[in-house]
Design a protein around this motif. Structure first.
Motif, short mmCIF file in Angstrom:
data_model
loop_
_atom_site.label_atom_id
_atom_site.label_comp_id
_atom_site.label_asym_id
_atom_site.label_seq_id
_atom_site.Cartn_x
_atom_site.Cartn_y
_atom_site.Cartn_z
N LEU A 136 -25.46 -31.85 49.40
CA LEU A 136 -26.07 -32.44 48.63
C LEU A 136 -27.43 -31.51 48.24
CD1 LEU A 136 -24.67 -35.53 49.66
CD2 LEU A 136 -26.96 -36.23 50.23
N VAL A 137 -27.94 -30.84 48.69
CA VAL A 137 -29.09 -29.99 48.36
C VAL A 137 -28.14 -29.23 46.97
CG1 VAL A 137 -30.22 -27.95 49.30
CG2 VAL A 137 -30.09 -30.22 50.32
N SER A 138 -26.66 -28.76 47.36
CA SER A 138 -26.22 -27.43 46.08
C SER A 138 -25.63 -28.52 45.61
CB SER A 138 -25.70 -26.53 47.29
OG SER A 138 -24.52 -27.08 48.10
N SER A 139 -25.66 -29.95 44.74
CA SER A 139 -24.85 -30.23 44.06
C SER A 139 -24.85 -29.90 42.09
CB SER A 139 -24.01 -31.57 44.77
OG SER A 139 -23.90 -31.75 43.19
N THR A 140 -24.76 -29.71 42.06
CA THR A 140 -25.02 -29.16 40.59
C THR A 140 -24.64 -31.37 39.70
OG1 THR A 140 -22.68 -28.95 39.93
CG2 THR A 140 -24.53 -27.09 40.47
N VAL A 141 -24.41 -31.80 40.67
CA VAL A 141 -24.37 -33.47 39.79
C VAL A 141 -25.34 -34.03 40.90
CG1 VAL A 141 -21.74 -33.04 38.75
CG2 VAL A 141 -22.13 -33.83 41.27
N PRO A 142 -25.43 -35.49 40.88
CA PRO A 142 -26.19 -36.38 40.95
C PRO A 142 -25.34 -37.14 42.01
CG PRO A 142 -26.79 -37.19 38.67
CD PRO A 142 -25.94 -35.82 38.55
N THR A 143 -25.73 -37.34 43.41
CA THR A 143 -25.47 -37.57 44.50
C THR A 143 -25.11 -39.36 44.90
OG1 THR A 143 -27.29 -36.59 45.86
CG2 THR A 143 -25.55 -38.07 46.91
N SER A 144 -23.68 -39.62 44.77
CA SER A 144 -23.57 -41.17 44.68
C SER A 144 -23.24 -41.76 46.05
CB SER A 144 -21.69 -41.09 44.52
OG SER A 144 -20.71 -40.67 45.13
N GLY A 145 -23.36 -43.17 45.37
CA GLY A 145 -23.61 -44.03 46.56
C GLY A 145 -22.44 -43.77 47.41
N GLU A 146 -21.12 -43.70 46.85
CA GLU A 146 -20.82 -42.78 48.19
C GLU A 146 -20.70 -42.04 48.80
OE1 GLU A 146 -16.74 -43.03 50.51
OE2 GLU A 146 -17.83 -44.91 49.27
N THR A 147 -21.08 -41.36 48.59
CA THR A 147 -21.82 -40.45 49.29
C THR A 147 -22.47 -40.41 50.54
OG1 THR A 147 -21.45 -38.61 47.66
CG2 THR A 147 -23.26 -37.40 49.48
N ILE A 148 -24.04 -40.85 49.81
CA ILE A 148 -24.85 -41.63 51.08
C ILE A 148 -24.11 -42.56 52.09
CG2 ILE A 148 -26.46 -42.74 50.89
CD1 ILE A 148 -27.19 -40.33 49.34
N ARG A 149 -23.70 -43.63 51.83
CA ARG A 149 -22.82 -44.26 52.70
C ARG A 149 -21.94 -43.58 54.05
NH1 ARG A 149 -17.82 -45.97 54.23
NH2 ARG A 149 -17.11 -44.48 53.29
N THR A 150 -21.37 -42.43 53.54
CA THR A 150 -20.80 -41.40 53.91
C THR A 150 -21.93 -40.79 55.15
OG1 THR A 150 -18.97 -40.76 52.54
CG2 THR A 150 -19.36 -38.95 54.91
N GLY A 151 -22.35 -40.03 54.52
CA GLY A 151 -24.37 -39.90 55.17
C GLY A 151 -24.07 -40.74 56.11
#
Length: 301
Positions: A44-59
């Motif tokens: 997430l810190v190194s990503s060049t695109v905004p964080t998606s809801g699915e990514t947050i759900r995974t966390g």
């Protein structure tokens, strides 16, 4: 909305925990879950695109799994005895105090999701009934006002988590007992990663990432690019905001038809994202409650 934390403040350093096999049979699971979350955070810190809801759900789901593993560790008789004996259970009391803050954050997050889900449903309903009629301007304004409040409250939650991060935690306590020192080490790592996951959740609701928010001509350019090239520059919340901004302008120009369809699709995507986040939060909340109950049972012995 309150100013966002810098991206560098998010770069927690999670140490890999490799517990000896004689320490606890679930040591490998704890190690694996922690390192999965470490990789998740780094991406997430190194990503060049905004964080998606699915990514947050995974966390959120991953964090719930970590707490499930730690619960087995805490249930170990040798662990319970060590926690109770050391300074009359002060370690348990400190862990319980921290759990209150995490449960409060989860409760706030659930409340925000309920508000946002209702906002999305209300707009979907009015767009189905009225399309791009000028009378929906009031509904768009109400949506934006409500979202602004959610973002403001999310910023408060981020500050509360930052305060928890600065508070003294279990790592400051010196112990001689090897087993207890490793338990403290685990609890410290869990505390750090919990703060990180929850912070990323609230940053998502605030549409905050490592890049500065555009304004002026940069914002206009972003809206044009978003309409023509998709949603790569925004998360689900931002894409709805951009679509509503565009729809508002088209309504004034009496040409809202295509923008109504775009807005409806993006609202649907946001609604799906809220459902996923709600599921992830529920998983985490249940594990936090179970963890707290386990600690309370130790004190009751």
């Amino acid at each position: 909305m309150a100013s966002s934390p810098s991206s560098t403040s998010l770069q927690y350093q999670f140490r890999s925990i490799s517990l000896p096999s004689r320490f606890h049979p679930h040591n490998t699971r704890i190690d694996v879950e922690l390192n999965i979350l470490k990789t998740w955070q780094s991406s997430l810190v190194s990503s060049t695109v905004p964080t998606s809801g699915e990514t947050i759900r995974t966390g959120l789901v991953g964090l719930a799994g970590l707490y499930s593993c730690v619960k087995e560790l805490v249930h170990s008789p040798i662990t319970q005895a060590a926690l109770v004996q050391h300074r009359n259970g002060v370690l348990v009391e400190e862990a319980l105090e921290g759990s209150i803050g995490f449960l409060d954050s989860c409760n706030a997050a659930r409340d925000f999701l309920l508000v946002m889900k209702q906002n999305v449903q209300d707009l979907q309903s009015v767009l189905r009934r009225k399309g791009g009629d000028s009378s929906i301007d009031g509904n768009i304004t109400a949506y934006k006002s409500s979202q602004k409040k959610v973002k403001k409250e999310s910023a408060k939650c981020i500050r509360a988590l930052k305060k928890m991060e600065k508070q003294n935690d279990l790592c400051s306590i010196f112990v001689v007992n090897y087993h207890l020192s490793e338990v403290i080490r685990v609890l410290r790592e869990v505390r750090i990663v919990t703060i990180s996951v929850l912070r990323f959740f609230f940053l998502y609701l605030s549409m905050v990432d490592s890049r500065p928010r555009p304004s002026g001509w940069a914002l206009i350019k972003m809206l044009v690019v978003t309409r023509t090239k998709g949603l790569k520059s925004l998360n689900e919340i931002g894409s709805v905001d951009a679509a509503l901004q565009s729809l508002h302008g088209c309504i004034r120009n009496n040409d809202p038809n295509s923008d109504v369809q775009i807005t409806r699709r993006r609202l649907e995507a946001l609604g799906d994202s809220m459902e996923g986040l709600e599921t992830g939060l529920d998983c985490l909340y249940r594990q936090l409650v179970r963890s707290r109950v386990s600690l309370l049972n130790i004190l009751a012995q």
